[in-house]
Design an enzyme around this catalytic site. Structure first.
Site, mmCIF file in Angstrom:
data_model
loop_
_atom_site.group_PDB
_atom_site.id
_atom_site.type_symbol
_atom_site.label_atom_id
_atom_site.label_comp_id
_atom_site.label_asym_id
_atom_site.label_seq_id
_atom_site.Cartn_x
_atom_site.Cartn_y
_atom_site.Cartn_z
ATOM 1 C CE LYS A 62 -64.299 48.327 28.962
ATOM 2 N NZ LYS A 62 -64.543 47.824 27.757
ATOM 3 N NE ARG A 63 -62.623 55.476 34.000
ATOM 4 C CZ ARG A 63 -61.409 56.389 32.926
ATOM 5 N NH1 ARG A 63 -61.577 56.124 31.823
ATOM 6 N NH2 ARG A 63 -60.749 56.938 33.735
#
Length: 508
Positions: free
Chosen positions: A273-274
């Site tokens: 998700k980064r």
RNA sequence: GCCCCGUUGGUCUAGUGGUCAGGACGUCCGGUUCUCAUCCGGAAGAUCACCGGUUCGAAUCCGGUACGGGGUACCA
């Protein structure tokens, strides 16, 4: 019975008895990897006419917020991945938020304990670490060594008096655990590699390896599709399902598993998700169509046919077969994702295409959220001009903004002006104004007038003749077809912009 | 360390003993053209990770190796 082609997927189940679940942890935004998992579970359930359950795994209170939960639900709705049971829709197996099921877990653990399928372990972290390290250097597996499996009353009393707080561990069976993975085939784990694992922390907090199978059992889930990161913990979960069946918790059935490969990002790491490009939010903002994004994601590990890669979700549901899913990780290719989306853009019904552009034009102030009939008429007329030259909905701002922007806010792109509005551009614009002054305001008449005046009259190549006009009226070097654009813009604005552009040029 | 999974052009894939290893994205060239796209035509690009075995015949079956990934927690 034996000639059903899907027996190896369904077993003794009727197709409509299939129950899958998507179990996101609402710690933030959905990633493309999560979505691909949800998509396959959804397609699987819909293909067989079964049920899709949405369960929220929010036992880690610190990392979950109501906002994130709502965002997750909204995201799935936006994508069109609907669920039959779960938050906002209810169902007979609720509650569907794990945070509301704590008493259930406590009850199950008590049963496991009294049945002897689980036991208290009093080992301290340090003791565990020490023994693990020793096993490791000896070349052994590093799982729990079973130290507290068979403590006597006296030993337990002693530990308790020392002030030790126990964790609860599942007693693993002493035999190989073999299962048929729906995407990978038969997988075997030997007992020496499967240590008794922790179900409940010393502070009483139930852990994922407990709550996930307990809920699947209680919700009578028949098939589990999840990421391949959970593959190594599957034998431990299978042992739990069997223990649950023994003590009468849930439907008594161990689900069949399908472990989906990762969606990778740049390099060789799982898209997290980064990573930029991993979150659904970006795709929504950029104006991807849900059907386009989903279609692309489906291609990561699955294909509908040898020579085809653009399809609708209805077609996917019809054709989906978990056994045809690839076991190897796939790299997310932003270019292809956009290309597939573009294909869906062109497939859209024009009326629908226009409707979907509105929020994007509105966001940039080009249109009100509820456009007037006149504005809608212009928008509708513009669709055929732009539908095949846009890859995402957000491009509508650059493409059509000039038609809707307030005249006082209209500006020329400096780069376009600098490159195109030079040299004899002044003469071109002047001739254009003259040619268009009293012409009938239709595409055909406008084109005829400009060709006569600029191409024939000034002897310019079409490209050089129309370039300045394009920049003057659209502000950009790339625009929808010129003559149609002029017609849509209207005589008054068109002539005004042409004059403005001419007067902005330095005198010869 | 130990366990599990994976390996077909740059990328995503088709393919389960006999195919010139097919398609898509991307790339390059050309046509159409008022820009950009679309559309059409064409091109380059794969010792099917490697080694060995089974077979008349292997990307497909078997074994090993290498490389990549995941797991090995009182995270999920």
């Amino acid at each position: 019975m034996t000639d059903r082609p899907d027996d190896d997927v369904l077993g003794d189940l009727e197709p409509t008895q299939v129950r899958l679940r998507f179990a996101p942890s609402p710690t933030g935004l959905l990633t493309v990897g999560n979505i691909r998992t949800a998509l396959f579970a959804w397609a699987f359930a819909r293909h067989y006419g079964g049920k899709l359950v949405l369960r929220i795994e929010d036992t880690d209170a610190a990392r979950n917020t109501p906002e994130a939960l709502q965002y997750t639900l909204d995201s799935l709705r936006w994508l069109g991945l609907d669920w039959d049971e779960g938050p906002e829709v209810g169902g007979d197996y609720g509650p569907y938020l794990q945070s509301e099921r704590m008493d259930i877990y406590a009850d199950v653990v008590a049963k496991l304990l009294s049945a002897g399928r689980a036991y208290h372990c009093y080992c301290s972290q340090e003791e565990l670490d020490q023994r693990r390290e020793a096993a490791r250097t000896a070349g052994q597996h590093s799982g729990y060594d079973g130290h507290c499996r068979n403590l006597t009353e006296e030993q337990v009393t002693a530990y308790v008096e020392e002030g030790r707080r126990p964790v609860v561990r599942l007693r693993m069976p002493d035999r190989p655990i073999v299962f048929e993975d729906l995407v990978r085939g038969e997988i075997t784990f030997l007992p020496e590699n499967l240590g008794d694992y922790v179900l409940v922390r010393a502070n009483g907090h139930p852990l994922y390896p407990l709550v996930n199978p307990v809920d699947d059992a209680l919700m009578e889930i028949t098939h589990v599709l999840r990421g391949e990161d959970l593959l190594p913990s599957t034998p431990r979960q299978i042992a739990l399902y069997e223990a649950l069946a023994e003590i009468g918790v849930g439907g008594g059935r161990t689900p069949r598993f399908g472990h989906l490969p990762f969606v990778m990002g740049e390099g060789n790491k799982k898209l997290s998700k980064r990573d930029p490009g991993s979150g659904l939010g970006e795709y929504m903002e950029r104006g991807f169509l849900p059907e386009g994004l989903l279609n692309y994601l489906a291609l990561l590990g699955w294909s509908i046919a040898e020579d085809r890669d653009v399809f609708t979700m209805a077609e996917m549901v019809e054709a989906f077969d978990i056994r045809k899913v690839n076991a190897n990780a796939a790299r997310f290719d932003p270019k292809k994702c956009e290309a597939i989306n573009a294909a869906h853009m062109r497939l859209l019904d024009p009326e629908e295409f226009g409707r979907r552009m509105i929020p994007f034009l509105a966001k940039d102030g080009m249109l009100p959220a509820e456009p007037s009939d006149d504005q809608l008429a212009v928008l509708r007329a513009a669709v055929p001009l732009v539908q095949e030259r846009m890859n995402t909905l957000s491009e509508s701002v650059d493409m059509l903004g000039f038609l809707f922007v307030d005249e006082t806010a209209f500006t020329l792109d400096p780069d376009a002006a600098g490159k195109v509005l030079t040299g004899d551009a002044g003469a071109v614009l002047e001739a254009s104004v003259k040619a268009l002054g009293d012409v009938e305001w239709t595409t055909e008449a406008i084109e005829a007038a400009l060709r006569t005046s600029l191409v024939d009259g000034l002897g310019l190549k079409p490209k050089n003749a129309f370039g300045p006009v394009r920049v003057a009226i659209s502000g950009r070097r790339v625009s929808p077809p010129l003559f149609e654009s002029l017609e849509l813009l209207g005589r008054e604005k068109s002539l005004h912009r042409l004059e403005q552009a001419r007067s902005s040029l330095p005198a010869e």
